[in-house]
Scaffold this motif. Structure first.
Motif, mmCIF file in Angstrom:
data_model
loop_
_atom_site.group_PDB
_atom_site.id
_atom_site.type_symbol
_atom_site.label_atom_id
_atom_site.label_comp_id
_atom_site.label_asym_id
_atom_site.label_seq_id
_atom_site.Cartn_x
_atom_site.Cartn_y
_atom_site.Cartn_z
ATOM 1 N N GLY A 236 3.615 -68.944 48.437
ATOM 2 C CA GLY A 236 2.849 -70.240 48.383
ATOM 3 C C GLY A 236 2.120 -70.518 47.247
ATOM 4 N N LEU A 237 1.659 -71.852 47.059
ATOM 5 C CA LEU A 237 0.914 -72.098 46.098
ATOM 6 C C LEU A 237 -0.612 -72.781 46.686
ATOM 7 C CD1 LEU A 237 0.032 -72.948 43.099
ATOM 8 C CD2 LEU A 237 1.144 -75.394 43.738
ATOM 9 N N VAL A 238 -1.624 -72.119 46.169
ATOM 10 C CA VAL A 238 -3.123 -72.460 46.447
ATOM 11 C C VAL A 238 -3.791 -73.288 45.288
ATOM 12 C CG1 VAL A 238 -5.417 -71.538 47.263
ATOM 13 C CG2 VAL A 238 -3.364 -70.391 47.952
ATOM 14 N N VAL A 239 -4.390 -74.317 45.583
ATOM 15 C CA VAL A 239 -5.060 -75.192 44.901
ATOM 16 C C VAL A 239 -6.569 -75.125 45.024
ATOM 17 C CG1 VAL A 239 -5.268 -77.413 43.460
ATOM 18 C CG2 VAL A 239 -3.072 -76.661 44.421
ATOM 19 N N ALA A 240 -7.161 -74.605 44.172
ATOM 20 C CA ALA A 240 -9.049 -74.539 44.679
ATOM 21 C C ALA A 240 -9.567 -75.078 43.504
ATOM 22 C CB ALA A 240 -9.271 -73.210 44.596
ATOM 23 N N GLY A 241 -10.641 -75.960 43.568
ATOM 24 C CA GLY A 241 -11.658 -76.501 42.516
ATOM 25 C C GLY A 241 -12.829 -75.472 42.563
#
Length: 311
Positions: A207-212
């Motif tokens: 999985g790829l997690v994108v977080a600001g």
């Protein structure tokens, strides 16, 4: 295309969207309305099932959906029961189950993928039903996680069941909630009781997690790092894209003119478009070159827009 990312990708081709494709769902109380977007050419096309954030609908997230569909992916979106278009979230009998309805929606989509394929002129026979990725933003990221093994304690029964689906090969989770427990605020416990107890330890799918790094949600006392939990608390095969300056809308992914975007930034959106596409192409086996380039360009802290790491 915003050039300052330093990333490239395949050229876009023409794409088409069809909506609503209506899947009967009598036990849901509302039929399931679905949008299908796909390139007009190509065969063996992988699928992305995208779950919207709380309150949104099948017309949201065009900056991502358009980007993926124009570059080789069939993107399927539903209007979930928490959408502001439906009003079901205001029903106190249904609200505790909204998280579960979403998972059932995606499974219905997977069951009826041939029906959805046939609804788009010229798409029949061009879809690879064996390469499916679940993606989602915010509440939708939890939905994607559940489909690969995230265990959520039911707010009514307290029981956490395995609701994963083997047809999902990987996930892309954007600005997604972290663990529950004593890190949740009173607001979270009231507004989103399905966050009370989340167990990431059973997830093994990539999985790829994108977080600001500026995503200060009113749901957790931990600050922006809370949205990195789907990466740090899950097992291996994960990657994390940290978006510098990114708030919950990550620069504007909910829509081209989304009013809820508080951190509008074309560069952030372009970064997410390019990295998520590179990851989708990588994890589905289409091509690995752009993903390797993204890993190299975004390694460490040198890039102005973000950082990419993997485990």
């Amino acid at each position: 295309m915003y050039e300052a990312t330093g990333l490239t990708g395949p050229a876009p081709t023409a794409s088409v969207s069809v909506k609503p494709v209506v899947l009967p769902a009598p036990e849901r109380g509302e039929d399931l309305h679905v949008r299908v977007s796909a390139p007009v050419t190509g065969t063996g096309l992988p699928v992305v099932v995208f779950a919207h954030g709380y309150g949104s609908n099948l017309d949201g997230y065009a900056p991502l959906v358009d980007h993926w569909a124009a570059r080789g992916f069939v993107v399927v979106q539903a209007t979930h029961l928490d959408s502001r278009r439906l009003g079901a979230a205001a029903d106190p009998a249904r609200k505790p189950h909204l998280w579960h309805y979403r998972v059932q929606d995606v499974k219905r989509i997977l069951d009826d993928l041939a029906v959805l394929e046939a609804a788009v002129p010229g798409l029949a026979g061009r879809v690879d039903h064996g390469r499916i990725v679940a993606a989602g933003h915010s509440f939708g990221g939890q939905t994607a996680g559940i489909l690969v093994g995230l265990r959520v304690a039911d707010p009514v029964t307290g029981v956490a069941r395995d609701l994963s689906d083997p047809r999902i090969m990987a996930t892309v989770q954007l600005a997604t909630a972290g663990r529950g427990g004593d890190e949740l605020t009173p607001f979270a416990l009231e507004a989103a009781p399905w966050l009370r107890d989340q167990d990431f330890s059973h997830i093994t799918a990539p999985g790829l997690v994108v977080a600001g790094d500026k995503d200060e949600l009113p749901l957790s006392t931990r600050g922006a790092s809370w949205t990195t939990d789907p990466y740090t608390l899950a097992r291996g095969g994960k990657s994390l894209l940290t978006v510098y300056g990114g708030q919950h809308s990550l620069g504007g992914i909910p829509g081209y003119d989304a009013a809820e975007t508080t951190d509008e930034h074309p560069g952030r959106v372009a970064l997410i478009q390019q990295v998520t596409l590179a990851y989708l192409r990588h994890v589905t086996g289409v091509d690995h070159t752009d993903w390797r380039t993204a890993q190299a360009v975004l390694a460490g802290d040198a890039h102005e827009l973000g950082r990419l790491e993997s485990k």
